[in-house]
Scaffold this motif. Structure first.
Motif, PDB file in Angstrom:
ATOM      1  N   GLY A 278      -3.863   8.764   8.513  1.00  0.00           N
ATOM      2  CA  GLY A 278      -4.318   7.390   8.363  1.00  0.00           C
ATOM      3  C   GLY A 278      -4.596   7.045   6.917  1.00  0.00           C
ATOM      4  O   GLY A 278      -4.253   5.952   6.442  1.00  0.00           O
ATOM      5  N   ALA A 279      -5.200   7.983   6.193  1.00  0.00           N
ATOM      6  CA  ALA A 279      -5.497   7.749   4.774  1.00  0.00           C
ATOM      7  C   ALA A 279      -4.209   7.576   3.975  1.00  0.00           C
ATOM      8  O   ALA A 279      -4.121   6.708   3.085  1.00  0.00           O
ATOM      9  N   THR A 280      -3.189   8.381   4.301  1.00  0.00           N
ATOM     10  CA  THR A 280      -1.909   8.267   3.593  1.00  0.00           C
ATOM     11  C   THR A 280      -1.222   6.949   3.919  1.00  0.00           C
ATOM     12  O   THR A 280      -0.658   6.287   3.032  1.00  0.00           O
ATOM     13  N   VAL A 281      -1.247   6.555   5.191  1.00  0.00           N
ATOM     14  CA  VAL A 281      -0.636   5.284   5.591  1.00  0.00           C
ATOM     15  C   VAL A 281      -1.322   4.113   4.887  1.00  0.00           C
ATOM     16  O   VAL A 281      -0.655   3.209   4.352  1.00  0.00           O
ATOM     17  N   LEU A 282      -2.639   4.114   4.856  1.00  0.00           N
ATOM     18  CA  LEU A 282      -3.365   3.036   4.184  1.00  0.00           C
ATOM     19  C   LEU A 282      -3.080   3.035   2.683  1.00  0.00           C
ATOM     20  O   LEU A 282      -2.970   1.972   2.066  1.00  0.00           O
ATOM     21  N   GLN A 283      -2.936   4.213   2.115  1.00  0.00           N
ATOM     22  CA  GLN A 283      -2.567   4.313   0.698  1.00  0.00           C
ATOM     23  C   GLN A 283      -1.188   3.692   0.470  1.00  0.00           C
ATOM     24  O   GLN A 283      -0.973   2.967  -0.512  1.00  0.00           O
ATOM     25  N   GLY A 284      -0.252   3.977   1.382  1.00  0.00           N
ATOM     26  CA  GLY A 284       1.085   3.417   1.260  1.00  0.00           C
ATOM     27  C   GLY A 284       1.106   1.902   1.419  1.00  0.00           C
ATOM     28  O   GLY A 284       1.862   1.206   0.740  1.00  0.00           O
ATOM     29  N   ILE A 285       0.267   1.383   2.318  1.00  0.00           N
ATOM     30  CA  ILE A 285       0.169  -0.071   2.491  1.00  0.00           C
ATOM     31  C   ILE A 285      -0.380  -0.698   1.219  1.00  0.00           C
ATOM     32  O   ILE A 285       0.134  -1.712   0.722  1.00  0.00           O
ATOM     33  N   GLU A 286      -1.436  -0.090   0.674  1.00  0.00           N
ATOM     34  CA  GLU A 286      -2.058  -0.608  -0.544  1.00  0.00           C
ATOM     35  C   GLU A 286      -1.071  -0.589  -1.716  1.00  0.00           C
ATOM     36  O   GLU A 286      -1.009  -1.537  -2.506  1.00  0.00           O
ATOM     37  N   ALA A 287      -0.285   0.487  -1.805  1.00  0.00           N
ATOM     38  CA  ALA A 287       0.673   0.628  -2.910  1.00  0.00           C
ATOM     39  C   ALA A 287       1.930  -0.210  -2.704  1.00  0.00           C
ATOM     40  O   ALA A 287       2.690  -0.427  -3.645  1.00  0.00           O
ATOM     41  N   GLY A 288       2.157  -0.656  -1.467  1.00  0.00           N
ATOM     42  CA  GLY A 288       3.294  -1.519  -1.188  1.00  0.00           C
ATOM     43  C   GLY A 288       4.525  -0.831  -0.666  1.00  0.00           C
ATOM     44  O   GLY A 288       5.521  -1.498  -0.357  1.00  0.00           O
TER      45      GLY A 288
END
Length: 325
Positions: A278-288
């Motif tokens: 989940g943390a990686t997915v949210l990081q990817g969303i934030e980074a675009g």
């Protein structure tokens, strides 16, 4: 005061899409460390159709299909600290998602960034967490490696392209239409091959100049696995994500290369792994570099049509099928 009754799809027997019927059901209540979410959109995954047909494990009737959802937190149980009432979230729940309310373990509930719609949120759990688990936990893929994504225009395929590209891997995808190929390329693949081409196997070999793919994500193992074993690199890794039947293989194909053939089952993830992913997915969303693509939306009473679409589209899909509530 919370309502007690909701609209839901309930299944009373195994069968075709016609067994998906809108009925009323009791709204589930969250227990300790659980979250009640008012569903705005539910993700439709191929596994939902396998369960409905009776080909994917036992099931108690009646049941509400689905697991992926996005919506608004309605209530929380004791001990929940990661979200609160009113938060926009996406989740993978245990009580079924083709309905107005779903209960999920708090560790499987994540805040949905404002830039994503509820339909995009419903496209996240199974596709993106499966792709991430396949790439990182099973294949241990590294930046710079070459990854082949079969069926790359589908929900999991698009997720895999975005994640692999975001993690600095070289991505090759397959699709069967020009529209699908463009979508795959737009989402991180440097090359896209048409698997309906009579020379597809040879084209795959040429894509790596004969070296082979470091990682292969396989969505239809009963069709492609023997080819995968031929085109994987020495010490390469094949991860089976989907299969619709049996296949005969020659083990010598992987013995000669010391390649690895493994598989992913998201349900085997631990709570800690859910949180890490989940943390990686949210990081990817934030980074675009994570941006879910929704192909089609269906209302709840058209759930049967959504099931037909997720199977009929196959490799010609263009993203995720979603039910809007």
């Amino acid at each position: 005061m919370l309502r007690s009754i909701m609209r839901a799809i309930r299944v009373h027997k195994f069968g075709g899409p016609e067994v998906l019927q809108v009925e009323t059901a009791q709204i589930p209540r969250p227990e300790a460390n659980e979250v009640l979410v008012k569903v705005k959109a539910a993700g439709v995954n191929p596994v939902d159709t396998y369960v409905r047909q009776g080909s994917y494990g036992p099931k108690e009737f009646p049941y509400i299909p689905g697991a992926d959802a996005a919506g608004v937190v309605e209530a929380v149980g004791n001990g929940v600290t990661n979200v609160q009432v009113g938060d926009r979230v996406f989740c993978n729940g245990a009580s079924g998602s083709y309905c107005e309310f779903i209960v999920a373990k708090a560790v499987k509930v994540f805040r949905l960034p404002e830039r994503l719609s509820f339909s995009q949120g419903a496209a996240l759990p199974v596709p993106y967490f499966t792709a991430l688990r396949a790439l990182t936990y099973k294949a241990h893929a590294q930046p710079g490696e070459t990854v082949l994504v079969h069926g790359a225009s589908g929900g999991v395929g698009i997720a895999a392209c975005q994640i692999a590209s975001g993690l600095k891997m070289h991505v090759v995808g397959t699709a069967s239409t020009d529209e699908g190929a463009k979508l795959v390329k737009d989402n991180g693949a440097s090359a896209v091959l048409n698997h309906k081409d009579p020379n597809h196997a040879e084209n795959l070999k040429k894509a790596t100049n004969g070296k082979g793919f470091d990682v292969i994500l396989e969505m239809l193992a009963n069709v492609n696995l023997a080819t995968d074993m031929d085109i994987v690199a020495e010490r390469g890794r094949i991860v089976v994500i989907g299969s619709r039947g049996k296949i005969e293989i020659d083990p010598r194909a992987i013995m000669q290369k010391e390649s690895l053939c493994t598989a992913v089952a998201l349900m085997k993830s631990t709570d800690q792994e859910w949180q890490e992913m989940g943390a990686t997915v949210l990081q990817g969303i934030e980074a675009g570099w994570i941006n879910p693509i929704v192909d089609e939306e269906y209302p709840l009473d058209k759930a049967g049509e959504a099931h037909k679409a997720v199977i009929d589209h196959g490799s010609g899909s263009k993203g995720k099928i979603v039910i809007v509530i």
